[in-house]
Scaffold this motif. Structure first.
Motif, PDB file in Angstrom:
ATOM      1  N   CYS A  75       0.883  -1.166   0.000  1.00 37.80           N
ATOM      2  CA  CYS A  75       0.000   0.000   0.000  1.00 37.80           C
ATOM      3  C   CYS A  75       0.923   1.217   0.000  1.00 37.80           C
ATOM      4  CB  CYS A  75      -0.900   0.013   1.232  1.00 37.80           C
ATOM      5  SG  CYS A  75      -1.976  -1.418   1.363  1.00 37.80           S
ATOM      6  N   LEU A 122      -0.841   0.104   8.219  1.00 38.15           N
ATOM      7  CA  LEU A 122      -1.639  -0.949   7.604  1.00 38.15           C
ATOM      8  C   LEU A 122      -2.341  -1.794   8.673  1.00 38.15           C
ATOM      9  CD1 LEU A 122      -2.601  -2.590   5.164  1.00 38.15           C
ATOM     10  CD2 LEU A 122      -0.467  -3.884   5.331  1.00 38.15           C
ATOM     11  N   LEU A 174      -6.319  -2.176   9.130  1.00 37.58           N
ATOM     12  CA  LEU A 174      -6.990  -3.476   9.163  1.00 37.58           C
ATOM     13  C   LEU A 174      -7.768  -3.634  10.460  1.00 37.58           C
ATOM     14  CD1 LEU A 174      -7.656  -6.113   7.819  1.00 37.58           C
ATOM     15  CD2 LEU A 174      -5.442  -7.015   8.588  1.00 37.58           C
ATOM     16  N   HIS A 196      -5.095  -7.396   2.544  1.00 35.84           N
ATOM     17  CA  HIS A 196      -4.226  -6.797   3.556  1.00 35.84           C
ATOM     18  C   HIS A 196      -3.408  -7.859   4.291  1.00 35.84           C
ATOM     19  CE1 HIS A 196      -5.404  -2.852   2.628  1.00 35.84           C
ATOM     20  NE2 HIS A 196      -6.587  -2.880   3.224  1.00 35.84           N
TER      21      HIS A 196
END
Length: 192
Positions: free
Chosen positions: A43, A51, A55, A128
């Motif tokens: 990303c 990240l 998530l 993810h």
């Protein structure tokens, strides 16, 4: 169009896919250490800590949908945690406890069938999980069976325009596996 879409959306697979995607993400996060948190991820503008917090927030929103029947529309704040890995795990476990309860979910002024929301959540959680595996150096692929099922659902759950949630599809070789095709469809370069 509504009739065709709703017929295709009524799939009992959403909950099972979400559970499998969460399992993949939980496996991917096992290798993460505090020293890895500043690492870049697939990303583009996020490091591993951001990240993980994103998530966590996504899992929490899905949990709200399951327990409250609605998801708040206020922007998520990536509040720094003392341990973002643990925060992500806690959100995942909470969601696993409630994901079977997803019925109709209100998102803003719209309603979404629970299985479709679970399928959309599964796509996000799986990609993810892959991002985390890449950033941690594990290079774990999305399991082929899960990736194949998610690829079939992507046209229903990936929004147009894709930005800022996903990038444009990336080309892959004709012999690419389901995991590589899924990652490429969602705008990431598979590491082959």
């Amino acid at each position: 169009m509504h009739e065709r879409t709703s017929a295709r959306c009524q799939t009992p697979r959403g909950h099972g896919l979400l559970e499998r995607a969460i399992g993949f993400a939980l496996t991917s996060v096992q290798a993460v250490t505090p020293q890895m948190l500043p690492r870049r991820t697939p990303c583009a503008s996020w490091d591993l800590e951001m990240l993980l917090l994103h998530l966590r927030d996504s899992l929490t929103a899905l949990g709200e949908g399951a327990s409250l029947g609605r998801v708040g529309m206020e922007p998520a704040s990536l509040v720094r945690e003392e341990d973002p890995v643990s925060a992500m795990r806690v959100s995942a476990v909470r969601l696993l406890r409630t994901s079977g309860a997803l019925g109709r979910v209100e998102i803003g002024d719209r309603q979404l069938i629970g299985d479709l929301m679970a399928a959309a959540g599964a796509v996000e959680v799986a990609v993810h999980g892959w991002d985390i595996a890449q950033a941690s150096g594990e290079r774990r692929p999305v399991p082929p069976g899960l990736a194949d099922e998610l690829l079939k659902l992507c046209p229903l759950v990936v929004p147009e325009p894709r930005r800022p949630l996903f990038g444009e599809p990336v080309e892959v070789p004709p012999d690419a596996g389901a995991g590589e095709r899924l990652i490429a469809y969602l705008g990431r370069r598979p590491l082959t």
